[in-house]
Enzyme design. Structure first.
Site, mmCIF file in Angstrom:
data_model
loop_
_atom_site.group_PDB
_atom_site.id
_atom_site.type_symbol
_atom_site.label_atom_id
_atom_site.label_comp_id
_atom_site.label_asym_id
_atom_site.label_seq_id
_atom_site.Cartn_x
_atom_site.Cartn_y
_atom_site.Cartn_z
ATOM 1 N N ARG A 1 0.918 -1.453 0.038
ATOM 2 C CA ARG A 1 0.110 -0.064 -0.143
ATOM 3 C C ARG A 1 0.792 1.312 0.029
ATOM 4 O O ARG A 1 2.092 1.203 0.405
ATOM 5 C CB ARG A 1 -0.925 0.131 1.429
ATOM 6 C CG ARG A 1 -2.046 -0.520 1.168
ATOM 7 C CD ARG A 1 -2.995 -0.066 2.470
ATOM 8 N NE ARG A 1 -4.327 -0.521 2.338
ATOM 9 C CZ ARG A 1 -4.556 -1.901 2.900
ATOM 10 N NH1 ARG A 1 -3.575 -2.409 3.518
ATOM 11 N NH2 ARG A 1 -5.737 -2.624 2.767
ATOM 12 N N GLY B 1 -1.661 -0.977 7.585
ATOM 13 C CA GLY B 1 -2.588 -2.349 7.115
ATOM 14 C C GLY B 1 -3.906 -1.993 6.984
ATOM 15 O O GLY B 1 -4.656 -0.473 6.952
ATOM 16 N N THR B 2 -4.719 -3.028 7.111
ATOM 17 C CA THR B 2 -6.258 -3.057 6.949
ATOM 18 C C THR B 2 -6.525 -2.304 8.369
ATOM 19 O O THR B 2 -7.466 -1.211 8.080
ATOM 20 C CB THR B 2 -6.660 -4.348 7.198
ATOM 21 O OG1 THR B 2 -6.177 -5.192 6.444
ATOM 22 C CG2 THR B 2 -8.163 -4.644 7.225
ATOM 23 N N LYS C 1 -14.144 2.988 13.490
ATOM 24 C CA LYS C 1 -14.332 3.586 14.820
ATOM 25 C C LYS C 1 -14.612 5.348 14.824
ATOM 26 O O LYS C 1 -15.519 5.755 15.451
ATOM 27 C CB LYS C 1 -13.349 3.418 15.691
ATOM 28 C CG LYS C 1 -13.526 2.282 16.684
ATOM 29 C CD LYS C 1 -13.177 0.932 16.082
ATOM 30 C CE LYS C 1 -14.430 0.169 15.764
ATOM 31 N NZ LYS C 1 -13.986 -1.042 15.056
ATOM 32 N N ALA D 1 -6.409 -6.710 15.730
ATOM 33 C CA ALA D 1 -5.119 -6.184 15.648
ATOM 34 C C ALA D 1 -4.382 -6.269 16.978
ATOM 35 O O ALA D 1 -3.271 -6.555 16.818
ATOM 36 C CB ALA D 1 -5.786 -4.477 15.721
ATOM 37 N N HIS E 1 -15.506 6.318 42.682
ATOM 38 C CA HIS E 1 -16.962 6.423 42.657
ATOM 39 C C HIS E 1 -17.242 7.807 42.130
ATOM 40 O O HIS E 1 -16.676 8.770 42.568
ATOM 41 C CB HIS E 1 -17.803 6.150 44.107
ATOM 42 C CG HIS E 1 -19.133 6.777 44.029
ATOM 43 N ND1 HIS E 1 -20.177 5.899 43.402
ATOM 44 C CD2 HIS E 1 -19.613 7.703 44.771
ATOM 45 C CE1 HIS E 1 -21.285 6.397 43.780
ATOM 46 N NE2 HIS E 1 -21.235 7.505 44.373
#
Ligand SMILES: Cc1cc2nc3c(=O)[nH]c(=O)nc-3n(C[C@H](O)[C@H](O)[C@H](O)COP(=O)(O)OP(=O)(O)OC[C@H]3O[C@@H](n4cnc5c(N)ncnc54)[C@H](O)[C@@H]3O)c2cc1C
Length: 467
Positions: free
Chosen positions: A36, A41-42, A52, A322, A446
Site C-alpha cells: 500500500r 495495514g487493514t 471507529k 489488531a 465512585h
C-alpha cells in the site's frame, strides 16, 4: 548487490509494524515491505480506525437528534456526510502518518511494493512502477493480514454491493441497507448507517448474532440493537442477488427449508468474515505450508514449515484482531532477539463497538460447559450503577464467570457505554490469575461505570452491595 538485513517484515499492519519496531528496539537491522501507499495495514487504512471514526461521528449525530434534548440541549442536527467522511479520513491520516514517523524514529528501512518470497532469506520487492529489487535477511516475518471473504456468486462492486471497505465510503446513506453477516463488522457498520438514516436488515445463516460471544450477552445485545431499530433475519441464507430498477433484489432462504423470500435493498453489505491474504507471496514455490483455511501454518514460535520464515497476525490461526497481531509481533521480535517472546491466548479481549459496546475476555458460559468446568456467575446490571443512572446509559451489565473451586476469573462479559475501556481491568486481573474476590476487594472510584465490575465480582459470592 542485494540489501542485507537481520529481519524483513512483509506487511505493516498492526502485526508487521509493531514487530519491526520491537525488533529494532532490540538491536536488529530491520526492513519492512508494504504494497500500500501508506503504512498501518487493514486496521489503520480500511478497518479498525476508519470504522471507529464513523461510529463515533454517527453516534454524536444520533445523540444530537435523540439524546441531548433530555438534558435540556435542543438541537436539530443536519447531516453533512462529505464532512463526516473527511473527519474519518483525517483520523486515518493522523494514524498512518504516526506509523511512518515511528518507522523513521526506529531507523527501519522501508520498501514499497509487493513482496515475493524466493526461499529462506530472499525476498523480491516489485514496486508499482519500476524494477523488482532483491532483499536478503537472516529472518523473514510474513504479516500480510487478511482480505474480505467473498460470497460465491456475488460480485462486490463497492457501489451497490459493498464490502466493509466500500461501506466506509458510501456517498449517501442508503434507504435500505441489507447486511449479510451478524458478526462484529456487520453490526458496527450496520449501526453507523442506521444512525445516519438507513433502514437496516441483518441476515445471518446462524440462529444467533456474534458467534463465539457468550450466548446470554449476545442475546442481550441483539435485543438492544432491535430496540434501536436494527432488524434481523437469522437462520437464513442469501441464495442470490439480482439487479432491479430500485437497486438489488436479495433472495433469502430459511436454513430449515421452506419458501424463499425476496427483499429489496439499495445497498448490500457483505460482511461474512475475512480470509488470510497471501496472494503473490510465492508461498507454494517457497515450500511454505498453509492449512485448508489458507492460513499459514506455524509452530509455537511462529516458524512456518521453512526455517527462518515466520508468520503472525491475521494470516495465521486465531482471532483476527489488531491487538492479537500486535502481541504476536512483539513475541516473534523477542524470540528472534534471543528472548522468550510469548502470547497468552487465554486473555485476548474482544470488542464490538456498537452503542452500548460489548466487550469480553476469556471464556463464555458455553465454552465452560463444553469443557466441563464448574463455575459461578456474578452479574450486575447498569440500572443499579449510579454513574450509568445519572448519565442515562443504563443498558447492559457486567457478567463474571469464576472457577467454582478456586474462584479464579475465567471470563468477563460487559455490555456498557464504555465497555471497550472497561475490559482492560478484567484482562489485567486474568493475566495475573486473580480471583473474583481479588477484584471485589479492589477499591474502584465512585461514581464510575467500573464499579459495576467490582459489584459483579462481589455478586459471584452473592454479596453485591447496590442491588
Ligand atoms: C472494517 C473492519 C473493522 C475492524 N475493526 C477492528 C477493531 O475495532 N479492532 C480490532 O482489533 N480489529 C479490527 N479489525 C481487524 C484488524 O483490522 C485486523 O485484525 C488487523 O489489521 C490484522 O493485522 P495484520 O498486521 O495481521 O494485517 P493487516 O492489517 O491486514 O496488514 C497487512 C499488510 O500487509 C500488506 N501486504 C499484504 N501482502 C503483501 C505483499 N505481498 N507485499 C507487501 N505488503 C503486503 C497489506 O497491504 C497490509 O498493509 C477490523 C477489520 C475490518 C475490516
Amino acid at each position: 548487490m542485494a540489501q542485507e538485513y537481520d529481519l524483513i517484515v512483509i506487511g505493516t499492519g498492526p502485526g508487521g509494524y509493531v514487530c519491526a519496531i520491537r525488533a529494532a528496539q532490540l538491536g536488529l537491522k530491520v526492513a519492512v515491505i508494504e504494497r500500500r501507499a501508506t503504512y498501518g495495514g487493514t486496521c489503520l487504512n480500511i478497518g479498525c480506525i476508519p470504522s471507529k471514526a464513523l461510529l463515533y461521528a454517527s453516534e454524536a449525530f444520533e445523540q444530537a437528534g435523540h439524546g441531548l434534548a433530555a438534558m435540556g440541549i435542543e438541537v436539530a442536527p443536519k447531516l453533512d456526510l462529505g464532512k463526516m467522511l473527511a473527519f474519518k479520513d483525517r483520523g486515518v491520516k493522523g494514524n498512518v502518518d504516526g506509523v511512518a514517523y515511528l518507522l523513521r524514529k526506529n531507523k527501519i528501512a522501508t520498501h514499497h511494493g509487493t513482496a515475493r518470497i524466493l526461499g529462506a532469506g530472499k525476498v523480491d520487492v516489485t514496486p508499482s512502477i519500476g524494477e523488482a529489487q532483491r532483499l536478503q535477511a537472516k529472518h523473514i516475518v510474513i504479516a500480510t493480514g487478511s482480505d474480505v471473504a467473498k460470497l460465491p456468486g456475488v460480485d462486490i462492486d463497492e457501489v451497490a454491493i459493498v464490502s466493509s471497505t466500500g461501506a466506509l465510503t458510501l456517498e449517501k446513506p442508503p434507504r435500505r441497507l441489507l447486511v449479510i453477516g451478524a458478526g462484529v463488522i456487520g453490526l458496527e457498520l450496520g449501526s453507523v448507517w442506521r444512525r445516519l438514516g438507513s433502514e437496516v436488515l441483518v441476515v445471518d445463516i446462524l440462529d444467533r448474532i456474534l458467534p463465539g460471544v457468550d450466548g446470554e450477552t449476545a442475546r442481550m445485545m441483539q435485543r438492544i440493537l432491535m430496540k434501536q431499530g436494527m432488524n434481523f433475519k437469522l437462520s437464513s441464507k442469501v441464495t442470490g442477488i439480482a439487479k432491479n430498477a430500485a437497486g438489488r433484489k436479495v433472495a433469502i432462504a430459511p436454513v430449515a427449508g421452506g419458501a424463499e423470500a425476496s427483499i429489496d435493498a439499495d445497498v448490500v453489505l457483505v460482511a461474512i468474515g475475512r480470509v488470510p491474504y497471501t496472494q503473490g507471496l510465492g508461498l507454494e514455490a517457497a515450500g511454505i505450508a498453509i492449512d485448508n483455511g489458507k492460513r499459514v501454518l506455524v509452530d509455537e514460535r511462529y516458524q512456518t514449515s521453512v526455517s527462518g520464515i515466520y508468520a503472525i497476525g491475521d494470516v495465521i490461526a486465531g482471532p483476527m484482531l489488531a491487538h492479537k497481531a500486535e502481541e504476536e509481533g512483539v513475541a516473534i521480535a523477542e524470540i528472534l532477539a534471543g528472548q522468550a517472546g510469548h502470547v497468552n491466548y487465554e486473555v485476548i479481549p474482544n470488542v464490538v463497538y456498537t452503542s452500548p459496546e460489548l466487550a469480553s475476555v476469556g471464556k463464555s458460559e458455553e465454552e465452560l460447559k463444553a469443557a466441563g468446568v464448574a463455575y459461578r456467575v456474578g452479574k450486575f446490571p447498569f440500572t443499579a450503577n449510579p454513574r450509568a443512572k445519572v448519565n442515562n446509559t443504563t443498558e447492559g451489565y457486567v457478567k463474571i464467570l469464576a472457577n467454582g473451586a478456586t474462584d479464579r476469573i475465567l471470563g468477563v462479559h460487559i455490555i456498557a457505554a464504555q465497555a471497550s475501556e472497561m475490559i482492560a481491568e478484567a484482562a489485567v486481573i486474568m493475566e495475573f490469575g486473580g480471583s473474583a474476590e481479588d477484584l471485589g476487594r479492589t477499591c474502584h472510584p465512585h461514581p464510575t461505570l467500573t464499579e459495576a465490575v467490582k459489584e459483579a465480582a462481589l455478586a459471584v459470592d452473592q454479596r453485591a452491595i447496590n442491588i
